[in-house]
Scaffold this motif. Structure first.
Motif, mmCIF file in Angstrom:
data_model
loop_
_atom_site.group_PDB
_atom_site.id
_atom_site.type_symbol
_atom_site.label_atom_id
_atom_site.label_comp_id
_atom_site.label_asym_id
_atom_site.label_seq_id
_atom_site.Cartn_x
_atom_site.Cartn_y
_atom_site.Cartn_z
ATOM 1 N N THR A 14 54.142 53.966 40.692
ATOM 2 C CA THR A 14 53.835 54.759 39.504
ATOM 3 C C THR A 14 54.139 53.942 38.250
ATOM 4 N N VAL A 15 53.597 54.388 37.133
ATOM 5 C CA VAL A 15 53.844 53.710 35.861
ATOM 6 C C VAL A 15 55.339 53.638 35.583
ATOM 7 N N GLY A 36 43.827 51.557 43.467
ATOM 8 C CA GLY A 36 44.316 51.430 42.101
ATOM 9 C C GLY A 36 44.338 49.976 41.661
ATOM 10 N N CYS A 72 51.427 48.505 35.324
ATOM 11 C CA CYS A 72 50.287 49.287 35.777
ATOM 12 C C CYS A 72 50.080 50.414 34.771
ATOM 13 N N THR A 73 48.855 50.889 34.674
ATOM 14 C CA THR A 73 48.559 51.977 33.744
ATOM 15 C C THR A 73 48.330 53.296 34.460
ATOM 16 N N SER A 74 48.265 53.231 35.774
ATOM 17 C CA SER A 74 48.149 54.445 36.587
ATOM 18 C C SER A 74 48.690 54.143 37.979
ATOM 19 N N GLU A 75 48.820 55.159 38.772
ATOM 20 C CA GLU A 75 49.362 55.014 40.124
ATOM 21 C C GLU A 75 48.476 54.097 40.964
#
Length: 140
Positions: A14-15, A36, A72-75
């Motif tokens: 996760t972020v 992702g 990361c910007t999303s999961e």
């Protein structure tokens, strides 16, 4: 030639959990993104950062013993393992000043289980994979 696998798993990142500013980690890593996207950067000799976008369909070899940062910007879902190599293999891995990658299609379809289980039942096969990847790197 000895390869020691320290830890490996499949993780839903996760972020909040995966955004690290700078860390110095002694082990090398094998990464395979299942879904992702993320970014991984290593600090090269001389102080510049080399960033790589981690995407599904690529197998990544990340050198150890240098500064790292990841975002990361999303999961995303990551199959991973951490390992170290002996003095005979270390020069080849130490010469790697970037995140190396290869299309997953060049390898067996069991790579996700192989990486995530490198510390347990797949140790020998994962070791053979690391040797294969190291043999594809330029000579130091």
């Amino acid at each position: 030639m000895d390869i020691r696998f320290w830890i490996g798993n499949t993780t839903r990142c996760t972020v909040a959990r995966w955004n690290n500013d700078v860390a110095h980690e002694p082990w090398a890593k094998l990464y395979l993104v299942a879904s992702g996207r993320a970014t991984y950067a290593i600090k090269r000799p001389g102080g510049t950062w080399q960033s790589t976008n981690l995407v599904p369909g690529q197998l990544y070899l990340i050198p150890g013993s240098c500064q790292h940062r990841n975002t990361c910007t999303s999961e995303f879902v990551l199959h991973w393992c951490h390992f170290t190599v002996d003095a005979e293999l270390e020069p080849r891995l130490a010469a790697l000043d970037r995140v190396a990658s290869w299309p997953l299609t060049e390898f067996s379809t069991n790579i996700p289980n192989l990486i995530a289980g490198a510390c347990e039942s797949h140790r020998l096969t994962a070791g053979a994979l690391v040797l294969t990847l190291l043999s594809r790197l330029p000579d130091p």
